[in-house]
Motif scaffolding. Structure first.
Motif, mmCIF file in Angstrom:
data_model
loop_
_atom_site.group_PDB
_atom_site.id
_atom_site.type_symbol
_atom_site.label_atom_id
_atom_site.label_comp_id
_atom_site.label_asym_id
_atom_site.label_seq_id
_atom_site.Cartn_x
_atom_site.Cartn_y
_atom_site.Cartn_z
ATOM 1 N N VAL A 42 5.662 18.147 6.675
ATOM 2 C CA VAL A 42 5.902 18.045 8.120
ATOM 3 C C VAL A 42 7.305 18.538 8.459
ATOM 4 N N LEU A 43 8.296 18.108 7.681
ATOM 5 C CA LEU A 43 9.675 18.559 7.900
ATOM 6 C C LEU A 43 9.784 20.072 7.782
ATOM 7 N N GLY A 44 9.166 20.622 6.734
ATOM 8 C CA GLY A 44 9.207 22.072 6.541
ATOM 9 C C GLY A 44 8.547 22.816 7.683
ATOM 10 N N PHE A 45 7.410 22.307 8.154
ATOM 11 C CA PHE A 45 6.706 22.949 9.268
ATOM 12 C C PHE A 45 7.563 22.966 10.531
ATOM 13 N N ILE A 46 8.195 21.828 10.847
ATOM 14 C CA ILE A 46 9.024 21.757 12.052
ATOM 15 C C ILE A 46 10.213 22.710 11.935
ATOM 16 N N GLY A 47 10.822 22.768 10.737
ATOM 17 C CA GLY A 47 11.940 23.685 10.529
ATOM 18 C C GLY A 47 11.537 25.130 10.752
ATOM 19 N N LEU A 48 10.392 25.529 10.215
ATOM 20 C CA LEU A 48 9.908 26.900 10.400
ATOM 21 C C LEU A 48 9.522 27.158 11.857
ATOM 22 N N ALA A 82 0.818 -1.215 0.000
ATOM 23 C CA ALA A 82 0.000 0.000 0.000
ATOM 24 C C ALA A 82 0.848 1.260 0.000
ATOM 25 N N MET A 83 2.029 1.210 0.649
ATOM 26 C CA MET A 83 2.842 2.420 0.782
ATOM 27 C C MET A 83 3.246 2.979 -0.581
ATOM 28 N N THR A 84 3.504 2.069 -1.539
ATOM 29 C CA THR A 84 3.929 2.529 -2.859
ATOM 30 C C THR A 84 2.793 3.175 -3.623
ATOM 31 N N ARG A 85 1.561 2.990 -3.161
ATOM 32 C CA ARG A 85 0.399 3.536 -3.859
ATOM 33 C C ARG A 85 -0.152 4.780 -3.169
ATOM 34 N N PHE A 86 0.326 5.086 -1.960
ATOM 35 C CA PHE A 86 -0.125 6.285 -1.249
ATOM 36 C C PHE A 86 0.700 7.476 -1.746
ATOM 37 N N THR A 87 0.313 8.010 -2.882
ATOM 38 C CA THR A 87 1.152 8.984 -3.583
ATOM 39 C C THR A 87 1.278 10.317 -2.854
ATOM 40 N N TYR A 88 0.319 10.634 -1.993
ATOM 41 C CA TYR A 88 0.361 11.925 -1.309
ATOM 42 C C TYR A 88 0.992 11.854 0.080
ATOM 43 N N LEU A 89 1.431 10.665 0.465
ATOM 44 C CA LEU A 89 1.989 10.515 1.804
ATOM 45 C C LEU A 89 3.408 11.075 1.883
ATOM 46 N N GLU A 90 4.216 10.821 0.859
ATOM 47 C CA GLU A 90 5.579 11.357 0.853
ATOM 48 C C GLU A 90 5.607 12.885 0.871
ATOM 49 N N PRO A 91 4.835 13.568 0.011
ATOM 50 C CA PRO A 91 4.830 15.029 0.108
ATOM 51 C C PRO A 91 4.293 15.531 1.443
ATOM 52 N N ALA A 92 3.362 14.795 2.051
ATOM 53 C CA ALA A 92 2.853 15.185 3.367
ATOM 54 C C ALA A 92 3.980 15.156 4.398
ATOM 55 N N VAL A 93 4.809 14.105 4.332
ATOM 56 C CA VAL A 93 5.961 14.011 5.241
ATOM 57 C C VAL A 93 6.927 15.171 4.998
ATOM 58 N N SER A 94 7.116 15.543 3.740
ATOM 59 C CA SER A 94 8.003 16.667 3.414
ATOM 60 C C SER A 94 7.450 17.972 4.001
ATOM 61 N N ILE A 117 1.275 21.095 21.858
ATOM 62 C CA ILE A 117 0.017 20.460 21.467
ATOM 63 C C ILE A 117 -0.443 21.002 20.110
ATOM 64 N N GLY A 118 -0.227 22.306 19.882
ATOM 65 C CA GLY A 118 -0.565 22.891 18.587
ATOM 66 C C GLY A 118 0.273 22.290 17.473
ATOM 67 N N SER A 119 1.566 22.080 17.730
ATOM 68 C CA SER A 119 2.450 21.461 16.738
ATOM 69 C C SER A 119 1.990 20.047 16.413
ATOM 70 N N LEU A 120 1.627 19.305 17.457
ATOM 71 C CA LEU A 120 1.153 17.935 17.262
ATOM 72 C C LEU A 120 -0.106 17.922 16.402
ATOM 73 N N ALA A 121 -1.000 18.877 16.646
ATOM 74 C CA ALA A 121 -2.239 18.950 15.867
ATOM 75 C C ALA A 121 -1.950 19.246 14.398
ATOM 76 N N VAL A 122 -1.002 20.156 14.151
ATOM 77 C CA VAL A 122 -0.642 20.495 12.764
ATOM 78 C C VAL A 122 -0.036 19.293 12.054
ATOM 79 N N VAL A 123 0.886 18.599 12.725
ATOM 80 C CA VAL A 123 1.541 17.438 12.129
ATOM 81 C C VAL A 123 0.506 16.359 11.791
ATOM 82 N N LEU A 124 -0.390 16.079 12.730
ATOM 83 C CA LEU A 124 -1.420 15.067 12.489
ATOM 84 C C LEU A 124 -2.347 15.482 11.350
ATOM 85 N N SER A 125 -2.658 16.767 11.274
ATOM 86 C CA SER A 125 -3.538 17.266 10.219
ATOM 87 C C SER A 125 -2.892 17.106 8.842
#
Length: 269
Positions: A217-223, A203-215, A238-246
């Motif tokens: 997340v990295l950008g959000f944490i950096g900012l 399934a992971m190879t077919r979840f095409t929007y998951l990789e950009p979502a992770v990217s 808690i706000g950061s956790l909510a953003v990451v999960l979203s």
């Protein structure tokens, strides 16, 4: 979940929120690990129980390496807090690279393994058998002990984890600088990687929007690290956790929606 609850009860709500945030961040970043591990196993033709064996050894190595990275990183940040901005730069750059690399998806992943510096170095250091020998890392050819492709696969996986740590450790230390919270959450996420691999291998190879979502997340944490350091905006854990999960939930939703749409479209098969 039980360990995170234990941290919350013994160290307080803020520490508990940091633990769960670090766990979710590391677990989500493990998605990238899965994509790479799938390619590595396919390239070396490692199947079945051999994959489980390599993952077990890989996790054992990650437990040791992550401890060194987290401990040293936390010590450096305690003495030189400005280094957190360097971590932020790593995360923002990794985010950009992750989003930009989507344009290069047509490249042959197996070619990239052969051309990698790690692969070339290992093949120069070891004499490699052309065939697997069960679950053995070494075998005998003409009376000589040589490494099997299984050992080469394990070493490539271990070096890959070191590369992944350059993203995940700064991300975790950007959320908390408590070594215990950072390391324990990191290790629980790494343990979860093994089960996640076998559950979602196809399934992971077919979840095409998951990789950009992770990217993202990295950008959000950096900012977040930057705005926190310069006290521009205070972003609660808690706000950061909510953003990451979203962000992750959005990536999963779009991926599932795309799969559903393609299954309904007769021309997509």
């Amino acid at each position: 979940m039980l360990f995170g609850t234990f941290v919350t009860l013994t160290q307080g709500v803020v520490a508990g929120a940091e633990w769960f945030a670090c766990y979710v961040i590391e677990y989500s970043l493990s998605v990238d690990n899965l994509f790479v591990f799938i390619v590595i196993f396919d390239y070396f033709k490692i199947t079945g129980d051999r994959q489980s064996q390599v993952l077990n050894y890989g996790i054992a190595g990650a437990v040791i390496l992550r401890f060194l990275f987290v401990y040293l990183g936390a010590q450096l940040l305690q003495k030189f807090d400005f280094l957190i901005l360097f971590f932020a730069a790593i995360l923002v750059y990794a985010s950009y690279q992750g989003l930009a690399s989507r344009d290069d998806d047509d490249e042959d992943d197996t070619d990239s393994i052969e051309e990698s510096a790690v692969y070339k170095t290992l093949t120069n250091l070891f004499e490699i058998s052309p065939r697997l020998d069960g679950d053995n890392f070494f075998t005998q050819i003409d009376g000589r002990w040589v490494a099997t492709p299984l050992l080469l696969c394990l070493l490539v996986v271990e070096f890959s984890d070191i590369v992944f740590a350059t993203d995940s450790v700064p991300a975790v230390l950007g959320t908390t600088q408590d070594p215990f919270i950072a390391y324990s959450s990191n290790i629980f996420a790494v343990f979860g990687l093994r089960s996640l691999f076998f559950i979602l291998r196809e399934a992971m190879t077919r979840f095409t929007y998951l990789e950009p979502a992770v990217s993202f997340v990295l950008g959000f944490i950096g900012l977040k690290i930057v705005v926190d350091y310069f006290e521009i905006i205070e972003v609660p854990v808690i706000g950061s956790l909510a953003v990451v999960l979203s962000i992750l939930a959005t990536g999963i939703y779009l991926s599932v929606k795309e799969l559903d749409d393609s299954s309904l479209d007769p021309g997509s098969k």
